[in-house]
Enzyme design. Structure first.
Site, short mmCIF file in Angstrom:
data_model
loop_
_atom_site.label_atom_id
_atom_site.label_comp_id
_atom_site.label_asym_id
_atom_site.label_seq_id
_atom_site.Cartn_x
_atom_site.Cartn_y
_atom_site.Cartn_z
CG ASP A 154 -2.30 0.65 0.90
OD1 ASP A 154 -2.34 1.89 0.97
OD2 ASP A 154 -3.29 -0.05 0.61
CD1 TRP A 199 -7.53 5.05 -9.38
CD2 TRP A 199 -6.38 4.11 -11.04
NE1 TRP A 199 -7.37 6.00 -10.36
CE2 TRP A 199 -6.67 5.45 -11.38
CE3 TRP A 199 -5.68 3.31 -11.93
CZ2 TRP A 199 -6.27 5.99 -12.60
CZ3 TRP A 199 -5.28 3.86 -13.14
CH2 TRP A 199 -5.57 5.19 -13.47
CG ASP A 200 -7.05 5.17 -2.30
OD1 ASP A 200 -8.24 5.53 -2.37
OD2 ASP A 200 -6.50 4.84 -1.23
CB CYS A 234 -9.61 2.26 -3.38
SG CYS A 234 -9.62 2.80 -1.66
CG ASP A 254 -10.53 3.71 3.74
OD1 ASP A 254 -10.17 2.81 2.97
OD2 ASP A 254 -10.14 4.90 3.61
#
Length: 730
Positions: free
Chosen positions: A366, A477-478, A526, A548
Site C-alpha cells: 500500500d 487505484w485510490d 478505491c 475503509d
C-alpha cells in the site's frame, strides 16, 4: 423480448420478459410517456391521457386550453414553453435565451447495443442479446437534435437510456442541463429508496414516502461520493425483499450527478437522473456532439431482492469486462493497517512469508513505497521507488514475494499531487485551480487536472513505467479527496464549467488506456473506501474497496446496502485486527472472517503478530473460502435479515444450478430472555434434497425455505453462524 413499433400511430412498445415500456408521439410531435411496469402482451391505449384545463398551465395551441406541457407525461421535457416541472435538458442560445423545442423527427431500430463515445456502458457480446431504439428529436429553428437511445436486454428486464445532442445548426449552443433520463408516472403512490453515508459509513439505506415537491440526492464533489449514491428506486407501499413493485434507476457515471423525484400538484411523479447541472455547462459548437452517461432502468414486481439480482447479473456479466469478469478473485493481504507508512523490504517479506503459509495468494503493497513518502504530506505524483525503504527497487521486492509463491500488487493514487513533490514544483499549473485564489487542500494534496491531455499523458506514462518494470498482477487505484477550486488553466473562460465533466472523461480515457495496456492486471478501484463505488468504475475495474471501515459489525450494513445494486464479487472485504482501527470494537475472528467471506476475501493486519491459534483459524478460513469462492463470487445473492431493521443480519448464496448454497447469520448484541429465531433460506430448488455439509443432515429445499432452521442460542456479542448445503445424490 422485442421492440414493437406501430408506424401509423408512432407508438413504441419495449417488451421484456416481465416488463413493458410504452411511449407515443402525439399531436405536433411531442413524445409522451404512456406506461412502464408489468409486461402486457399488447398495448391498446386503455390508460388514455385525459386532457383537461388546469389553472396556470399554459397551452402551446391557443385554441385548445386542455392541452398543456405542464401536465403531459413526457419522455424528455424542456423548460420555458409551458412545463414548469424539472426539465431534462436546457440549452442557452447566443442571444442568452434558454427556450428550445424538441419535437419528433424520426426513429430507427436495430439489433445490438452501441458503445458510448468516451463513457463506460453496459455491453453485449452478441447482437441478439439486445435491441436498440433511437428516437431523434429536433429543434428545427436551432438545427439541434437529441437522439434518445433505449436499449432493451433480452431476458434481463433491463432498459438502458442515454441521450446524444448534435449541433447541426450555425450558432454556438451552451448546454446547461443534459440529464440522461426522465420518466413521468401518473400517480404518487410510492416510497423512495436512496443510499447515503459518509467516509467509513457508506451505503446506508434510506426509505421514505414521497411528498409533493422535490426530493433530491446529488453530488457536487467531483465524484459519485460516499455521501449519496447515483441510484434511486421508487417502490409501492409494502414492497419488501420478496414481493412488490420496484422502479430503479442507476447512473453509470463517476462524477457529479443529480437524481430527483418531483411530485406535482396533481400527484404526478417525475423521476430524472444524470450529470448534475450545478456548476456545469458545455459549449456545443456547430458540428459537435455531446453524449450523456447511461442510466440502467430496472422494473420488477418481485421485490427488492429481485431488483438486486437483476443488477447483479447485468453488472457482473455485461458491465465488468474480461478477463477478470469470469475469473475467481485472489485472496490478498494488504499491509496498510499492519504498517501504515512505516515499513521496509524486510518487514514486507516477513508479512508475505506468513501470508503464504496461511494460503493467501496475493500481497498488496500500500501507500508509502514511492518518492519520499513517510506520511501523507509529500510525493504524490512522483511515481518513482523510495530507495530508502526499498533500496533494491520494486522489482526485487515483487520477485521476493513471488518466490514465496504469491502474486504481487501495488497501491497508486494517480489522480493526486502533493505540493511537496517534484511534479508540482515542475508543473504547478497541472492541478485544478482558480487564478489568484489560494489552494484548498484535502489530505495535504491537490487534484490533478485530468481535463488536460498533457496531464493524462503523464499519468499514463508514469504508471506504465512502474507496471512494466516489476511483475505486478494487481493494482489498488485510490482517490482520497474531492474536487475544490474547480478550474483549469488550459480551458477558456466560457468552458470553465466543463472542467469537472472533462476530468471524468480524462479519467475514463486513462483507465481505458492503462487497462488495455495491462490486461492481465486486476485493478481494484478505491476512494478512501467506497467514495466512488459506482457502475462507471466497474466498467474499468471489476472490484472496488467497499469501505475503509473494516469493522465487521459496521460492514454488515455497509455490505448489505452496497448489495442493493452491486454484486458481492465487486466488493473488497478484509479481516482486520482488533481493537478495530476505525471504531475500536473487539469482534471474534470467526465473525470477522464470515463477514469478509461475503465478498472478495482479504486480510489487513500484521500476520507476524498473530498467535498460533489465530493463525490456524485464519488458515481454516482461507481453506473454506477457497472451497466456496466460486459460489460466493458467481452465485446468486439473497438477503434474509436486514441489519438496518434490528439486531441481526443474514444472507445466503446459491449456485446458478441451485445445487449448492452457503448462508451466514450475524447477531450484534446478546440479549437476555431473547426469543428463539428461525432462519428461512432463499433461492433453493424446492424439489431438491440438500445435505448440511457439516452435520450430514438432509432437508428438502422447500423445507429449508418455508419451515427454516431454528437458531441455537449463543451468549456472546457479535456472534455468527455459517451453513453450507449441497444437493444430495440419492
Amino acid at each position: 423480448m422485442t421492440i414493437y413499433i406501430d408506424d401509423d400511430q408512432l407508438l413504441f412498445h419495449l417488451q421484456g420478459n416481465n416488463t413493458s415500456y410504452v411511449m407515443q408521439v402525439i399531436r405536433d410531435g411531442y413524445l409522451a410517456h404512456l406506461y412502464w411496469g408489468k409486461r402486457v402482451h399488447s398495448y391498446r391505449g386503455s390508460n388514455k391521457i385525459i386532457f383537461m384545463e388546469r389553472g396556470f398551465s399554459p397551452n402551446p395551441d391557443a385554441s385548445d386550453r386542455t392541452f398543456s406541457l405542464d401536465t403531459l407525461p413526457q419522455e424528455y421535457p424542456a423548460y420555458g414553453n409551458g412545463d414548469f416541472r424539472i426539465p431534462a435538458y436546457q440549452i442557452q442560445l447566443d442571444n442568452g435565451s434558454i427556450v428550445t423545442d424538441l419535437r419528433y423527427k424520426k426513429h430507427r431500430m436495430y439489433k445490438g447495443k452501441p458503445k458510448l463515445k468516451g463513457l463506460p456502458s453496459t455491453y453485449v457480446e452478441d447482437d441478439n442479446e439486445a435491441e436498440t431504439l433511437e428516437i431523434i428529436m429536433e429543434d428545427r429553428m436551432l438545427g439541434l437534435t437529441a437522439t434518445l437511445a433505449y436499449s432493451l436486454y433480452a431476458d434481463r428486464d433491463v432498459i438502458t437510456r442515454s441521450v446524444q445532442f448534435d449541433n447541426q445548426g450555425s450558432q454556438n449552443l451552451k448546454i446547461l442541463r443534459a440529464l440522461s433520463t426522465s420518466v413521468d408516472f401518473r400517480d404518487d403512490e410510492f416510497e423512495l429508496i436512496t443510499l447515503y453515508g459518509a467516509h467509513i459509513n457508506e451505503k446506508n439505506i434510506e426509505r421514505r414516502r414521497i411528498v409533493p415537491g422535490i426530493q433530491m440526492v446529488d453530488s457536487c464533489r467531483g465524484a459519485s461520493s460516499p455521501q449519496q449514491a447515483p441510484f434511486l428506486a421508487l417502490v409501492r407501499k409494502g414492497t419488501d425483499e420478496d414481493q412488490g413493485e420496484v422502479y430503479a434507476f442507476n447512473l453509470v457515471y463517476s462524477g457529479n450527478f443529480t437524481a430527483q423525484v418531483q411530485v406535482d400538484p396533481y400527484r404526478n411523479t417525475r423521476v430524472s437522473i444524470g450529470i448534475n447541472p450545478f456548476d456545469f455547462s458545455w459549449l456545443l459548437e456547430p458540428g459537435e456532439t455531446f453524449q450523456t452517461p447511461e442510466v440502467i432502468l430496472v422494473y420488477t414486481a418481485k421485490g427488492l431482492g429481485d431488483m438486486s439480482r437483476i443488477y447483479h447479473d447485468l453488472y457482473s456479466k455485461r458491465l465488468c469486462r474480461v478477463p477478470f469478469r469470469d475469473r475467481v478473485r485472489p485472496i490478498l493481504i494488504n499491509n496498510w493497517e499492519a504498517t501504515y507508512f512505516d515499513f521496509d523490504a524486510e518487514k514486507i517479506e516477513q508479512i508475505a512469508n506468513e501470508a503464504n503459509q496461511l494460503g493467501i495468494e496475493l500481497f498488496v503493497l500500500d501507500d508509502g513505497w514511492f518518492g519520499k513518502r513517510d506520511d501523507s504530506k509529500s510525493s504524490l505524483g512522483d511515481w518513482v521507488v523510495n530507495q530508502r525503504k526499498l533500496p533494491n527497487g520494486l522489482a526485487d521486492l515483487a520477485n521476493r514475494v513471488r518466490n514465496l509463491g504469491m502474486e504481487f500488487g501495488l497501491w497508486f493514487e494517480p489522480e493526486m499531487v502533493s505540493i511537496d513533490s517534484e511534479l508540482y514544483r515542475t508543473h504547478p499549473d497541472w492541478c485544478l485551480q482558480v487564478p489568484d485564489r489560494p489552494h484548498t487542500l484535502g489530505r495535504n494534496q491537490l487534484v490533478l487536472d485530468l481535463s488536460r491531455q498533457d496531464v493524462c499523458d503523464y499519468v499514463i506514462k508514469a504508471l506504465s513505467d512502474i507496471l512494466s518494470d516489476a511483475p505486478i498482477t494487481y493494482v489498488k487505484w485510490d482517490m482520497n479527496r474531492h474536487m475544490t477550486d474547480i478550474g483549469s488553466m488550459a480551458l477558456s473562460p466560457e468552458r470553465q464549467r466543463e472542467t469537472a465533466h472533462r476530468y471524468i472523461l480524462g479519467l475514463y480515457k486513462i483507465m481505458e488506456e492503462i487497462t488495455a495496456r495491462f490486461p492481465n492486471i486486476l485493478f481494484e478501484s478505491c476512494s478512501s473506501g467506497g467514495g466512488r463505488f459506482d457502475a462507471g468504475m466497474l466498467y474499468y475495474m471489476p472490484q472496488i474497496w467497499t469501505s475503509d471501515n473494516t469493522d465487521a459489525i459496521c460492514r454488515l450494513k455497509i455490505q448489505y446496502g452496497t448489495s442493493l445494486v452491486y454484486p458481492p464479487i465487486t466488493m473488497g472485504a478484509h479481516v482486520s485486527s482488533v481493537p478495530n482501527h476505525q471504531v475500536g470494537r473487539m469482534t471474534p475472528l470467526e465473525t470477522r472472517g464470515y463477514v469478509a467471506m461475503s465478498g472478495n476475501l482479504g486480510y489487513e493486519l500484521d500476520l507476524t503478530k498473530l498467535t498460533e491459534e489465530e493463525k490456524e483459524a485464519v488458515k481454516e478460513q482461507i481453506a473454506l473460502y477457497k472451497e466456496i469462492r466460486p459460489l460466493i463470487q458467481f452465485g446468486r445473492f439473497y438477503r434474509i435479515f436486514n441489519p438496518f431493521d434490528g439486531n441481526e443480519a443474514a444472507w445466503n448464496f446459491v449456485s446458478e444450478d441451485q445445487s449448492e448454497a452457503a448462508a451466514y447469520y450475524f447477531k450484534v448484541l446478546s440479549q437476555p430472555a431473547a426469543p428463539l429465531r428461525t432462519i428461512k433460506f432463499k433461492g433453493l430448488h424446492p424439489d431438491y434434497v440438500y445435505e448440511n455439509v457439516e452435520s450430514g443432515e438432509l432437508f428438502g429445499g422447500d423445507e429449508l425455505m418455508n419451515v427454516g432452521i431454528t437458531l441455537s442460542t449463543i451468549k456472546q456479542d457479535f456472534s455468527s453462524m455459517f451453513w453450507r448445503f449441497k444437493k444430495h445424490s440419492v
